[in-house]
Every structure is written in C-alpha cells, then in structure tokens.
Scaffold this active site. Structure first.
Site, PDB file in Angstrom:
ATOM      1  N   PRO A   1      -3.100  -0.516  19.313  1.00  0.00           N
ATOM      2  CA  PRO A   1      -2.970  -1.012  17.937  1.00  0.00           C
ATOM      3  C   PRO A   1      -3.104   0.047  16.838  1.00  0.00           C
ATOM      4  O   PRO A   1      -2.813  -0.251  15.683  1.00  0.00           O
ATOM      5  CB  PRO A   1      -4.110  -2.032  17.829  1.00  0.00           C
ATOM      6  CG  PRO A   1      -5.103  -1.601  18.842  1.00  0.00           C
ATOM      7  CD  PRO A   1      -4.332  -0.975  19.963  1.00  0.00           C
TER       8      PRO A   1
ATOM      9  N   HIS B   1       0.833  -1.207   0.000  1.00  0.00           N
ATOM     10  CA  HIS B   1       0.000   0.000   0.000  1.00  0.00           C
ATOM     11  C   HIS B   1       0.864   1.252   0.000  1.00  0.00           C
ATOM     12  O   HIS B   1       1.814   1.361   0.763  1.00  0.00           O
ATOM     13  CB  HIS B   1      -0.909   0.021   1.244  1.00  0.00           C
ATOM     14  CG  HIS B   1      -2.068  -0.914   1.142  1.00  0.00           C
ATOM     15  ND1 HIS B   1      -3.116  -0.904   2.024  1.00  0.00           N
ATOM     16  CD2 HIS B   1      -2.352  -1.889   0.234  1.00  0.00           C
ATOM     17  CE1 HIS B   1      -3.991  -1.828   1.668  1.00  0.00           C
ATOM     18  NE2 HIS B   1      -3.542  -2.454   0.598  1.00  0.00           N
TER      19      HIS B   1
ATOM     20  N   LYS C   1       2.022  -0.891  15.249  1.00  0.00           N
ATOM     21  CA  LYS C   1       3.478  -0.908  15.461  1.00  0.00           C
ATOM     22  C   LYS C   1       3.987  -2.151  16.199  1.00  0.00           C
ATOM     23  O   LYS C   1       5.192  -2.429  16.197  1.00  0.00           O
ATOM     24  CB  LYS C   1       3.904   0.335  16.267  1.00  0.00           C
ATOM     25  CG  LYS C   1       3.792   1.614  15.483  1.00  0.00           C
ATOM     26  CD  LYS C   1       4.843   1.686  14.400  1.00  0.00           C
ATOM     27  CE  LYS C   1       4.484   2.664  13.315  1.00  0.00           C
ATOM     28  NZ  LYS C   1       5.026   2.339  12.020  1.00  0.00           N
TER      29      LYS C   1
ATOM     30  N   TYR D   1       4.330   6.281  10.137  1.00  0.00           N
ATOM     31  CA  TYR D   1       3.523   5.126   9.740  1.00  0.00           C
ATOM     32  C   TYR D   1       4.370   4.089   9.005  1.00  0.00           C
ATOM     33  O   TYR D   1       4.296   2.900   9.303  1.00  0.00           O
ATOM     34  CB  TYR D   1       2.331   5.573   8.877  1.00  0.00           C
ATOM     35  CG  TYR D   1       1.218   4.553   8.873  1.00  0.00           C
ATOM     36  CD1 TYR D   1       0.167   4.642   9.776  1.00  0.00           C
ATOM     37  CD2 TYR D   1       1.237   3.470   7.996  1.00  0.00           C
ATOM     38  CE1 TYR D   1      -0.840   3.681   9.802  1.00  0.00           C
ATOM     39  CE2 TYR D   1       0.241   2.506   8.011  1.00  0.00           C
ATOM     40  CZ  TYR D   1      -0.796   2.618   8.910  1.00  0.00           C
ATOM     41  OH  TYR D   1      -1.787   1.664   8.943  1.00  0.00           O
TER      42      TYR D   1
ATOM     43  N   TYR E   1      -8.920   4.766   8.392  1.00  0.00           N
ATOM     44  CA  TYR E   1      -9.043   5.059   9.830  1.00  0.00           C
ATOM     45  C   TYR E   1     -10.095   6.158   9.956  1.00  0.00           C
ATOM     46  O   TYR E   1      -9.914   7.240   9.399  1.00  0.00           O
ATOM     47  CB  TYR E   1      -7.734   5.597  10.393  1.00  0.00           C
ATOM     48  CG  TYR E   1      -6.604   4.582  10.513  1.00  0.00           C
ATOM     49  CD1 TYR E   1      -6.356   3.940  11.714  1.00  0.00           C
ATOM     50  CD2 TYR E   1      -5.769   4.300   9.436  1.00  0.00           C
ATOM     51  CE1 TYR E   1      -5.303   3.026  11.844  1.00  0.00           C
ATOM     52  CE2 TYR E   1      -4.727   3.391   9.557  1.00  0.00           C
ATOM     53  CZ  TYR E   1      -4.503   2.756  10.771  1.00  0.00           C
ATOM     54  OH  TYR E   1      -3.471   1.860  10.895  1.00  0.00           O
TER      55      TYR E   1
END
Ligand code: APR
Ligand code: PHB
Length: 406
Positions: free
Chosen positions: A299, A78, A303, A391, A208
């Site tokens: 979560p 992604h 990570k 990220y 998200y």
C-alpha cells in the site's frame, strides 16, 4: 414486482469493487450490456475500509463518465506529500515537480458507495449476495458461462466475455489452468495496522515517516477524520494494540520539532498483511482479469485502486472496438498493455516500501545504505521529480503504455 435474475449478457462482471463497478459504467456508456455479480451484501461492500488516494488520471476518467460529483465535493486535492526521516520532515511539491499534476484524497469506500448508488439509480444489473462458483467455456470463440449462487439457488449467466474483477481471493484467477498462468509474488516482513479516528488531520498533506521503531503514515479522509497507519510485525493481533498504545507509537514515529499529533476517538482499526503479486497473462481466452484479481501492490504509494481503474479503462476500450467492429487487436494487447503499467507500479511501490520501512533483519550496513537513499531522495531534484511523477501517476493514455501508442 420481483426483478428476474438475468441469464444472458454481453459482459459478465464478477465483483463489485472499484474494478467491476467502473468497468460496468464504462461498458454501459459504450452501449455494451453487462451484469455485475457480487458475493457479499451491499452494506459489507460499502463499509470495507481501504486506501484513499486517487491519481489525477483516475479523477479525469471519473469526470468523463459523470461519476465524480462527490469526489469534487468532498475529496481533498493535495499538491504534495511529506517524507520524514529520523524526525526531519521534507516536502515533495508534486504540483511543481510534475508541471501541475495533483492527487485527490478520497476514501475508496466512499467511491464504491458513489458507484453503487449511480449503478442502481440508472437501473443497471448489479446482484448482491450472488457468488460466482465456477466458470466454463472460456476458450476464445466458446460459450462462456458463469455459474453462480443467488438466493440459495444455483444459476447460470451466459456471456460473450467474462471480466474477473473479484479481487485477490476470487474465483476467476483460480479458474485458469495452472499451466496457462504464471504468478510472481513477494511477502514483506511487516504488516500495516490502520486506524480511522474522529479528529482533524494534524497535517495539511500526507506524512510518510521512517523511524528507527518502524514506519508510520498520517493520512486523512475529511477535514474531521484522520487515517493513520503503523508498521507492525506480520501476524500481530489487533487485540494487542489498545488505542493508547497506537497513539503513543504514532506520536513517537511521527514526531518532528514544533509539531503535535492530535488524538481522537478511534472508529475503526485493523491489520493488513503486505504483499506484491502479479499474474501473467491477464487474459485466458474470453476471461480477462482486472484489478486485485490479477495483481496486488504493497500500500505504500496507494497504487492499488488506480491500477484497477487503469486496467478497466484499457479493457472497456478494447471490448468496445471488438463489439462494434470485430477488431480483436485491443483485446490481444490488453494483458501486455496493463502489465507494463503494473510492473512500473510494482517498482515504485516496492521502492517506496523499502525506503520507508524498517526491515527487522537489516544489518547495520544495509541501514546506512537506506539512510543514504533517503537523503538522496529528498536532496536530489531528479530523484524528487521521479518520485513525484510516480506518485501522481502517468496519464492513462501515456506513451508508457505498450507500443508507445497514444
Ligand atoms: N463472486 C462474486 N464476487 C466476488 C467473488 C465471487 N466468487 N469473489 C470475490 N468477489 C467480490 C468481493 O466481495 C469484492 O467485493 O469481488 C470484489 C473485489 O473487489 P476488490 O477486492 O475491492 O478488488 P478490485 O475491484 O480489484 O479493487 C482493487 O481494492 O483491494 C483494494 O488495494 C486494492 O485499492 C485496490 C482495489
Ligand atoms: C490512505 O489514506 O488510506 C492511504 C494513503 C496513502 C497510502 C496508503 C493509504 O500510501
């Protein structure tokens, strides 16, 4: 012929999660003998559903050790993620913002399955249903021994070093005297209800979403399996969440104009509490804590697995130097090196968590501040770049590590 239970090894590894299994491979590649003890059976370990985002550095490490064939065959690369606030969806183009770095969506459960298959195929010691019950001789220069139960019999494994890769509830951290360890923790006022569903993901990348009823996340495992989460109150019972209730809540929280959430059969569902936890230091004499035994992140941002693998890379290199030349400097640096990365990840995971979740105790002023921060995150280039950098994660040999050593 029944294989003999090992009694002696260079590194005794407790736990066959990602931390223990990857450490075992890295050590074996460096010619260091090791034995993995796992309290559960193989089927249980392979079917435990966890998160599924691999940082680029994690994939590169797996590549280097020949462990990534299935990651590349079945993982989904992604370039970005979506952040959604109050029904408005914003794209964070991580590849562009980070100069070409990406993430790979691949279930931790699949990775664990690959690692176990590789270990057993290559004939290395991995004992299932072997529960470590006590550790002794951990003072540096002592004779470390793991007492474990296997096949109803109490056994001993003598080692030079013990790697405590036995997760948050394991025996390793608890074996360190209270005066020699400090713990830092935070509970969050919510939990995650997660489902796996047999339906093509309704988005090409993760979404998200912050909604006034709470957080929701759309993730995936494959082109035909979706992974979805809902923020729920802590202590919520899964029995109170029939599939219909889950789907309609997901629809509300993920809704954005012109987009539909596809439903499908739910094949797994569970509720996980959210917590942050760090133990310091991550070393006690010849015992080294790695992965969830030493730290837990909430979560949001996924990570946990990546941190576990970053720990064992540092540990394996330090052990290789020590076993080959007696150089202890890497072992001395293990805890501070890992803690630096761990606290950076705690910062990122906590920030993402509070940005995306509805705090049930938030007053109207705090909600307005949260709204301002949400806007800033998707409108300010520096904020977006920082989020993207965190990220995708820093490279494993980054100057972010202790002392700036590359
Ligand atoms: N003896 C032997 N094995 C044990 C013992 C014990 N006394 N106690 C626990 N274990 C095993 C568990 O059964 C488990 O298989 O240790 C393993 C620890 O694995 P994980 O919990 O997966 O932890 P870790 O390898 O550090 O991986 C971290 O897992 O929890 C997620 O979010 C986390 O993604 C992160 C990753
Ligand atoms: C998952 O796919 O399980 C997942 C993805 C992203 C997260 C957490 C979990 O932040």
């Amino acid at each position: 012929m029944v294989a003999k239970t090992p009694t002696r090894t260079q590194v005794g590894i407790i736990g066959a999660g990602p931390a223990g299994l990857v450490l075992g491979e890295l050590l074996a590649d460096a010619g260091i003998d090791n034995v993995i003890l796992e309290s559960r059976d193989r089927q249980y370990v392979e079917s435990r559903v966890r998160a599924g985002v691999l940082e680029q550095a994690t994939v590169e490490l797996l590549d280097k050790h020949g462990l990534s064939a299935n990651v590349h065959a079945h993982g989904l690369v992604h370039d970005g993620v979506y952040l959604q606030f109050h029904g408005e969806r914003h794209h964070i183009d991580m590849r562009r913002l980070t100069g070409g770095r990406t993430i790979t969506v691949y279930g931790q459960q699949e990775l664990v399955r690959d690692l176990i298959a590789h270990r057993l195929q290559t004939g290395k010691e991995l004992l299932f249903e072997a529960e470590a019950v006590s550790l002794s001789g951990m003072q540096w220069g002592g004779d470390p021994v793991i007492k474990f139960r296997h096949g109803g019999v109490e056994r001993r494994l003598a080692c030079r070093v013990i790697a405590g890769c036995d997760g948050f509830h394991g025996v390793s951290r608890r074996s360190i005297p209270a005066q020699d360890i400090t713990t830092f923790s935070r509970e969050f006022p919510y939990a995650w209800l997660g489902i796996l569903a047999e339906v093509a993901p309704s988005s090409n990348e993760l979404v998200y979403s912050f909604h006034e009823s709470g957080f929701a996340l759309l993730s995936m495992r494959s082109p035909s399996v979706s992974r979805l989460y809902l923020q729920v109150p802590p202590g919520e019972e899964i029995a109170d969440w029939p599939d219909e209730r889950i789907w309609s809540e997901l629809e509300v929280r993920l809704a954005t104009p012109g987009w539909n959430l596809e439903r499908g059969p739910v094949i797994e569902k569970s509720i996980t509490p959210m917590r942050s936890f760090v133990a310091e230091p991550l070393r006690h004499g010849s015992l080294f804590l790695a992965g969830d035994s030493g730290h837990i992140v909430p979560p949001t941002g996924a990570k946990g697995l990546n941190l576990a693998i970053a720990d064992v890379k540092v540990l394996a290199e330090a052990l290789a130097a020590w076993f080959s030349s007696g150089d202890e400097s890497g072992l001395d640096a293990y805890s501070p090196t890992c803690l630096k990365r761990i606290w950076n990840a705690q910062n990122f995971s906590t920030t993402m968590t509070s940005l995306m979740h509805l705090d049930p105790a938030a007053d109207p002023f705090s909600l307005r501040i949260q709204r301002a921060l949400q806007r800033f995150t998707v409108e300010n280039l520096n904020a977006m770049s920082a989020l993207a950098d965190n990220y995708v994660g820093p490279p494993f040999d980054s100057p972010l590590q202790e002392g700036g050593k590359r």
